[in-house]
Design an enzyme around this catalytic site. Structure first.
Site, mmCIF file in Angstrom:
data_model
loop_
_atom_site.group_PDB
_atom_site.id
_atom_site.type_symbol
_atom_site.label_atom_id
_atom_site.label_comp_id
_atom_site.label_asym_id
_atom_site.label_seq_id
_atom_site.Cartn_x
_atom_site.Cartn_y
_atom_site.Cartn_z
ATOM 1 N N GLY A 47 0.835 -1.193 0.000
ATOM 2 C CA GLY A 47 0.000 0.000 0.000
ATOM 3 C C GLY A 47 0.868 1.240 0.000
ATOM 4 O O GLY A 47 2.029 1.203 0.426
ATOM 5 N N GLN A 52 3.223 9.912 1.181
ATOM 6 C CA GLN A 52 4.529 9.244 1.202
ATOM 7 C C GLN A 52 5.402 9.625 0.020
ATOM 8 O O GLN A 52 6.620 9.457 0.079
ATOM 9 C CB GLN A 52 4.334 7.722 1.239
ATOM 10 C CG GLN A 52 3.703 7.235 2.533
ATOM 11 C CD GLN A 52 3.519 5.738 2.520
ATOM 12 O OE1 GLN A 52 2.506 5.242 2.057
ATOM 13 N NE2 GLN A 52 4.511 5.005 2.996
ATOM 14 N N CYS A 94 6.242 -0.244 7.128
ATOM 15 C CA CYS A 94 5.828 0.849 6.269
ATOM 16 C C CYS A 94 7.006 1.265 5.397
ATOM 17 O O CYS A 94 8.138 1.309 5.885
ATOM 18 C CB CYS A 94 5.378 2.017 7.149
ATOM 19 S SG CYS A 94 4.901 3.480 6.236
ATOM 20 N N LEU A 95 6.741 1.586 4.143
ATOM 21 C CA LEU A 95 7.812 2.029 3.245
ATOM 22 C C LEU A 95 8.445 3.335 3.720
ATOM 23 O O LEU A 95 9.552 3.669 3.308
ATOM 24 C CB LEU A 95 7.277 2.191 1.816
ATOM 25 C CG LEU A 95 6.781 0.908 1.125
ATOM 26 C CD1 LEU A 95 6.158 1.248 -0.223
ATOM 27 C CD2 LEU A 95 7.903 -0.107 0.958
ATOM 28 N N HIS A 137 -4.146 1.499 7.805
ATOM 29 C CA HIS A 137 -2.776 2.022 7.767
ATOM 30 C C HIS A 137 -2.662 3.155 6.734
ATOM 31 O O HIS A 137 -2.107 4.219 7.022
ATOM 32 C CB HIS A 137 -1.829 0.861 7.430
ATOM 33 C CG HIS A 137 -0.382 1.209 7.302
ATOM 34 N ND1 HIS A 137 0.592 0.644 8.107
ATOM 35 C CD2 HIS A 137 0.277 2.043 6.459
ATOM 36 C CE1 HIS A 137 1.777 1.133 7.764
ATOM 37 N NE2 HIS A 137 1.614 1.986 6.756
ATOM 38 N N GLU A 138 -3.211 2.930 5.526
ATOM 39 C CA GLU A 138 -3.079 3.941 4.461
ATOM 40 C C GLU A 138 -3.941 5.169 4.728
ATOM 41 O O GLU A 138 -3.517 6.297 4.447
ATOM 42 C CB GLU A 138 -3.428 3.328 3.092
ATOM 43 C CG GLU A 138 -2.579 2.135 2.653
ATOM 44 C CD GLU A 138 -1.084 2.328 2.815
ATOM 45 O OE1 GLU A 138 -0.594 3.473 2.711
ATOM 46 O OE2 GLU A 138 -0.385 1.335 3.077
ATOM 47 N N HIS A 141 -2.202 7.437 7.022
ATOM 48 C CA HIS A 141 -1.194 8.273 6.354
ATOM 49 C C HIS A 141 -1.797 9.594 5.876
ATOM 50 O O HIS A 141 -1.175 10.653 5.999
ATOM 51 C CB HIS A 141 -0.619 7.558 5.123
ATOM 52 C CG HIS A 141 0.553 6.661 5.409
ATOM 53 N ND1 HIS A 141 1.716 7.123 5.985
ATOM 54 C CD2 HIS A 141 0.749 5.343 5.172
ATOM 55 C CE1 HIS A 141 2.579 6.106 6.094
ATOM 56 N NE2 HIS A 141 2.013 5.020 5.615
#
Ligand code: NI
Length: 176
Positions: A47, A52, A94-95, A137-138, A141
């Site tokens: 995701g 990000q 997470c990225l 999670h997304e 963000h």
């Protein structure tokens, strides 16, 4: 060919900003979606939220398929959690959070409403699966929230100290 974008890393302040709703799903948004998808696949993520990649628009892309299956890209514009229930604990990464994972408690069931890339309203129901976790999670963000905000203060401060040290030593970069 969609452009690969750079991913901002914690503690970069852009990750703490609240993204703005998308008003027109124009070509710019279509290009953003394509670039975010390529960026996510290239980085091996499941995701990615627009914050990000430094774009403060309410757009997320995700693909929680089994690695053996073909790509199954999902896009949500202006996503909102309209129902949630229960509890699930899962190890998250997470990225944008370098070299770290931790168990996070989330709702086991969510209903999410938003628009697809054609502007059509869609509803996603997810329960007790990776999709339910990924959606929370997304969407976090887009509100400037990271999974490490859901862990204990102590764990987070230990991680933050480690990252700040690596930054001082120029061993990591938080800006793409
Ligand atoms: Ni993330």
């Amino acid at each position: 060919m969609a452009k690969i974008m750079g991913i901002y890393k914690y503690p970069h302040p852009v990750l703490r900003e609240k993204a703005e709703p998308v008003k027109n799903i124009n070509q710019e948004i279509q290009d953003l979606i394509d670039s975010m998808a390529e960026t996510m696949y290239r980085a091996g993520g499941i995701g990615l939220a627009a914050n990000q990649v430094g774009i403060l628009k309410r757009v997320i892309v995700f693909d929680v398929r089994d690695a053996k299956e073909d790509r199954n890209l999902n896009v949500l514009i202006n996503p909102e959690i309209t129902q949630c229930e229960g509890e699930i604990v899962h190890d998250e990464a997470c990225l944008s959070v370098i070299d770290y994972s931790a168990e996070v408690k989330r709702n086991a069931m969510v209903q999410v409403k938003g628009l697809n890339r054609d502007g059509k309203p869609i509803t996603i129901n997810a329960e007790n699966n990776l999709l339910a976790i990924c959606l929370q999670h997304e969407i976090d963000h887009l509100n400037g929230i990271l999974f490490i905000d859901h862990i204990s203060h102590l764990k987070r401060s230990i991680y933050t100290r480690r990252i700040k040290k690596l930054l001082r030593q120029n061993k990591i970069q938080i800006e793409p």
